[in-house]
Design a protein around this motif. Structure first.
Motif, PDB file in Angstrom:
ATOM      1  N   GLN A  51      97.187  30.774  12.971  1.00 45.37           N
ATOM      2  CA  GLN A  51      97.712  30.815  14.328  1.00 45.37           C
ATOM      3  C   GLN A  51      99.232  30.837  14.280  1.00 45.37           C
ATOM      4  O   GLN A  51      99.844  30.291  13.373  1.00 45.37           O
ATOM      5  CB  GLN A  51      97.232  29.587  15.124  1.00 45.37           C
ATOM      6  CG  GLN A  51      95.724  29.485  15.262  1.00 45.37           C
ATOM      7  CD  GLN A  51      95.144  30.524  16.218  1.00 45.37           C
ATOM      8  OE1 GLN A  51      95.833  31.438  16.654  1.00 45.37           O
ATOM      9  NE2 GLN A  51      93.871  30.385  16.525  1.00 45.37           N
ATOM     10  N   TRP A  52      99.791  31.447  15.291  1.00 42.04           N
ATOM     11  CA  TRP A  52     101.223  31.584  15.349  1.00 42.04           C
ATOM     12  C   TRP A  52     101.753  30.703  16.470  1.00 42.04           C
ATOM     13  O   TRP A  52     101.207  30.706  17.576  1.00 42.04           O
ATOM     14  CB  TRP A  52     101.572  33.057  15.606  1.00 42.04           C
ATOM     15  CG  TRP A  52     103.031  33.330  15.690  1.00 42.04           C
ATOM     16  CD1 TRP A  52     103.923  33.327  14.662  1.00 42.04           C
ATOM     17  CD2 TRP A  52     103.755  33.657  16.877  1.00 42.04           C
ATOM     18  NE1 TRP A  52     105.166  33.620  15.132  1.00 42.04           N
ATOM     19  CE2 TRP A  52     105.103  33.830  16.475  1.00 42.04           C
ATOM     20  CE3 TRP A  52     103.417  33.820  18.203  1.00 42.04           C
ATOM     21  CZ2 TRP A  52     106.098  34.159  17.380  1.00 42.04           C
ATOM     22  CZ3 TRP A  52     104.400  34.151  19.108  1.00 42.04           C
ATOM     23  CH2 TRP A  52     105.731  34.319  18.696  1.00 42.04           C
ATOM     24  N   VAL A  53     102.789  29.930  16.159  1.00 39.10           N
ATOM     25  CA  VAL A  53     103.395  29.076  17.168  1.00 39.10           C
ATOM     26  C   VAL A  53     104.867  29.438  17.281  1.00 39.10           C
ATOM     27  O   VAL A  53     105.568  29.514  16.272  1.00 39.10           O
ATOM     28  CB  VAL A  53     103.271  27.576  16.775  1.00 39.10           C
ATOM     29  CG1 VAL A  53     103.771  26.693  17.899  1.00 39.10           C
ATOM     30  CG2 VAL A  53     101.830  27.240  16.436  1.00 39.10           C
ATOM     31  N   GLU A  54     105.328  29.686  18.498  1.00 36.98           N
ATOM     32  CA  GLU A  54     106.720  30.053  18.704  1.00 36.98           C
ATOM     33  C   GLU A  54     107.645  28.955  18.166  1.00 36.98           C
ATOM     34  O   GLU A  54     107.296  27.793  18.273  1.00 36.98           O
ATOM     35  CB  GLU A  54     106.990  30.234  20.209  1.00 36.98           C
ATOM     36  CG  GLU A  54     106.301  31.440  20.803  1.00 36.98           C
ATOM     37  CD  GLU A  54     106.446  31.427  22.327  1.00 36.98           C
ATOM     38  OE1 GLU A  54     107.590  31.567  22.808  1.00 36.98           O
ATOM     39  OE2 GLU A  54     105.435  31.248  23.006  1.00 36.98           O
ATOM     40  N   GLY A  57     106.431  29.364  13.643  1.00 31.06           N
ATOM     41  CA  GLY A  57     105.490  28.536  12.897  1.00 31.06           C
ATOM     42  C   GLY A  57     104.181  29.274  12.677  1.00 31.06           C
ATOM     43  O   GLY A  57     103.688  29.966  13.557  1.00 31.06           O
ATOM     44  N   VAL A  59     100.289  28.521  11.349  1.00 36.07           N
ATOM     45  CA  VAL A  59      99.412  27.402  11.046  1.00 36.07           C
ATOM     46  C   VAL A  59      98.040  27.899  10.622  1.00 36.07           C
ATOM     47  O   VAL A  59      97.259  28.360  11.442  1.00 36.07           O
ATOM     48  CB  VAL A  59      99.267  26.468  12.275  1.00 36.07           C
ATOM     49  CG1 VAL A  59      98.458  25.240  11.899  1.00 36.07           C
ATOM     50  CG2 VAL A  59     100.620  26.065  12.817  1.00 36.07           C
ATOM     51  N   LEU A  61      94.290  27.460   9.896  1.00 39.69           N
ATOM     52  CA  LEU A  61      93.312  26.489  10.378  1.00 39.69           C
ATOM     53  C   LEU A  61      91.961  26.782   9.740  1.00 39.69           C
ATOM     54  O   LEU A  61      91.519  27.926   9.706  1.00 39.69           O
ATOM     55  CB  LEU A  61      93.164  26.581  11.898  1.00 39.69           C
ATOM     56  CG  LEU A  61      94.373  26.169  12.736  1.00 39.69           C
ATOM     57  CD1 LEU A  61      94.131  26.515  14.191  1.00 39.69           C
ATOM     58  CD2 LEU A  61      94.659  24.693  12.579  1.00 39.69           C
ATOM     59  N   TYR A 107      89.202  21.526  16.734  1.00 43.72           N
ATOM     60  CA  TYR A 107      90.105  22.385  15.967  1.00 43.72           C
ATOM     61  C   TYR A 107      89.951  23.860  16.313  1.00 43.72           C
ATOM     62  O   TYR A 107      90.774  24.677  15.915  1.00 43.72           O
ATOM     63  CB  TYR A 107      89.855  22.198  14.460  1.00 43.72           C
ATOM     64  CG  TYR A 107      90.183  20.818  13.985  1.00 43.72           C
ATOM     65  CD1 TYR A 107      91.510  20.438  13.809  1.00 43.72           C
ATOM     66  CD2 TYR A 107      89.185  19.886  13.758  1.00 43.72           C
ATOM     67  CE1 TYR A 107      91.828  19.157  13.393  1.00 43.72           C
ATOM     68  CE2 TYR A 107      89.498  18.601  13.339  1.00 43.72           C
ATOM     69  CZ  TYR A 107      90.821  18.236  13.156  1.00 43.72           C
ATOM     70  OH  TYR A 107      91.129  16.976  12.757  1.00 43.72           O
TER      71      TYR A 107
END
Lengths: 168, 432
Positions: A51-54, A57, A59, A61, A107
């Motif tokens: 997953q992409w976090v602004e 980042g 992540v 999973l 999750y």
């Protein structure tokens, strides 16, 4: 008795290359080699997600095989159980595709196989020594280790950083 | 050995007169409690008294017996999922008539008494048969609840062409699909303006309604049955309050459930609709506990006292009760009144928390496409998520449940919730 190993994630190491997702899908394909896998219908599914976090980042999973696995207790058909290695497994034959596990997984790592109408998740690659996603990760963001060994390394690393910060 | 009893072994420390733990009811809550007790007390005798003739089974699977997709053996609970505990003695056909909480004994119909040290009431619920519908005792009238009911229903299918389902809830929808698969014509009679009115508002249900219509279900909303017409062969038709009559050979009543509390008449266990349980799943009498459909518990968001009839909730509460009975004091976190995931026709959906928003000042966001619909509900200040419906696309539904249940402040993740793009990464990095 040796402790079972788990897949740990070092988020600071992930560069978002998605090698893990491809390796996972290939490992769970019928034909196994990549070129065979991509031509399969239905397309083999990855059980690991990045997953992409602004702003930047990434992540990875993957199923944690939780100790008090909510999916296992919520399952209304008895399809989810824990094997002797501590791996939480979904029995495809028993799964009725009611998605209760999807509703309770905190999750978000249980996938819905729409063609088969079954839930699927990480099975820690029972045919392999090291799970495919871990083998494929080029940066060491995914680690296959026991809890004791992994946390020991984390402590050691933290101690070293601490000493460095203190100028030791 | 009692007639009809099963898995009943006489061990050194187990007698038919006494068991350290007695569990009344052998379904989700009772069996979850039994197995949990085993995790914490590996030798205290655990006896489950179940009034049903069948050994414990996964109740939500019984529509598959009607459709023919599964047989009874496929639904057996013992040994599946987390139900792998040993030395749990299940007595089937054992109906508890009364409980004496002062002497700590139960009286089993036709089998005398049995003493306990700790007891769990997990008697579940039974279908509600509205008394205003006349003729419900005719052959061919069903209220699908037990494996035994499902077996009878499957038999009746063989001499039926048309089934009328009274009530538009999830149970009846599942039953309806089982009958469609058997080739019957199926008509659903729903008093509410739309199906699934307990789980969503009429405008939320349009995709599901569309899927039901496409699947070939006939749905009559806004009307109810007044009486069931029968002759010597059983049901022959249903009369509706609209004045219409429909000929059919089978009727299924899905009008909700009522808790089975009558066996506690005359005991001093407090009943208020269901059996009242405290935060630790204990009842007011010493060493008595309650869990599952029969228990009155609370809703974590509103704090309201509620009863639910959901497998998942029953297991969760049963496990908590099992821990408390085995001496591991554990608070129950309460349960959502609505917590449903399933697939009807080809439409997966999840409905959880507070989703009936008409005439409330909640902050509500809806989003519809041709194939998906979602509605997310925040508290009036917009600071907490309190409910959500996802239809068509139920990705990551568990995360939203977590946000609701933990009453998380949503400031930093609100737009992901509204856009349905929330994922666990948002919780991990702190950079949301």
């Amino acid at each position: 008795m040796s402790q079972p190993k788990e897949i740990f994630v070092k988020t600071d190491r992930c560069v978002g290359c998605l090698s893990c997702t491809i390796a996972c899908a290939v490992e769970h394909s019928k034909s196994k080699p990549l070129f065979g896998a991509i031509s399969e219908t239905p397309v083999p599914k990855s059980r690991v997600y990045v997953q992409w976090v602004e702003p930047e980042g990434k992540v990875p999973l993957v199923c944690r095989h939780c100790e008090e696995a909510p999916c296992m207790y919520a399952c209304i058909s008895g399809a989810i159980s824990r094997d002797e290695n501590g791996v939480v497994i979904t029995d495809k034959d028993k799964c009725i595709g009611c998605w209760t596990c999807v509703m309770v997984c905190p999750y978000g790592v249980i996938g819905r196989h729409l063609e088969e109408h079954k839930a699927y998740r990480c099975d820690r690659c029972p045919d392999r020594e090291i799970p495919a996603c871990v083998s494929a990760c080029p940066t060491g963001a995914l680690v296959y280790d026991t809890v004791d060994s992994f946390s020991g390394k984390v402590r050691k690393h933290a101690s070293r950083e601490l000493l460095l910060a203190e100028g030791g | 050995m009692h007639p009809g009893s099963c898995c009943w072994q006489k061990g050194d420390n187990v007698t038919e007169e006494k068991s350290k733990y007695i569990i009344v009811g052998g379904s989700a809550a009772g069996m979850a409690a039994a197995h949990t007790i085993r995790l914490h007390d590996w030798k205290g005798p655990v006896t489950v008294l179940s009034e049903e003739p069948d050994t414990p089974y996964f109740r939500p699977l019984i529509p598959f017996l009607v459709s023919g997709k599964k047989c009874a053996e496929d639904m057996v609970l013992a040994g599946c999922g987390p139900y792998t505990g040993r030395d749990i003695f299940v007595r089937t056909g054992a109906r508890v008539e009364s409980v004496n909480t002062a002497e700590k004994t139960v009286s089993v119909q036709g089998n005398g008494g049995m003493a306990y040290e700790k007891i769990l009431f997990a008697t579940g619920s039974r279908p509600y048969i509205p008394p205003e519908i006349k003729g419900t005792d005719a052959a061919g009238v069903f209220a699908l609840r037990t494996l035994a009911h499902a077996k009878n229903m499957a038999k009746r299918v063989e001499i039926s062409d048309h089934a009328v389902m009274l009530g538009g809830g999830l149970l009846n929808l599942k039953g309806a699909f089982a009958l469609l698969e058997r080739g019957l014509k199926v008509t659903l009679v729903v008093y509410s303006p739309e199906v699934l009115s307990q789980l969503m508002e009429p405008e939320d249900a349009f995709l599901i309604r569309k899927a039901l219509d496409t699947a070939g279900l006939t749905i009559k909303t806004g009307c109810s049955a007044t009486h069931i017409i029968a002759d010597s062969t059983g049901v022959t038709g249903v009369a509706l309050d609209s004045g219409d009559e429909m000929s059919c050979q089978m009727v299924c009543i899905g009008k909700g459930v009522r808790p089975n509390v009558e066996f506690l008449d005359g005991s001093n266990v407090r009943i208020d609709g269901g059996i009242v349980a405290d935060r630790y799943t204990a009842c007011n009498a010493p060493d008595t506990f309650a869990a599952g459909d029969v228990a009155v518990t609370f809703e974590p968001v509103s704090g309201d006292r509620i009863m639910t009839a959901l497998w998942t909730n029953a297991v969760e509460m049963g496990r908590c009760a099992g821990r408390n009975m085995a001496g591991v004091k554990t608070a129950y976190s309460g349960t959502f009144g609505i917590l449903n995931a399933t697939q009807v026709a080809d439409e997966p959906f999840v409905s959880m928390g507070l989703v009936h928003t008409t005439n409330h000042d909640f902050e509500v966001y809806r989003h519809a496409t041709e194939t998906t619909y979602r509605k997310v509900v925040f508290n009036p200040g917009g600071t907490r998520l309190i409910g959500a419906i996802f239809i068509g696309d139920i990705t990551n539904a568990g995360l939203y449940r977590y946000v609701i249940r933990e009453k998380m402040p949503v400031m930093n993740i609100k737009r992901y919730i509204i856009d349905h793009t929330l994922h666990y990464g948002h919780f991990v990095t702190g950079k949301n």
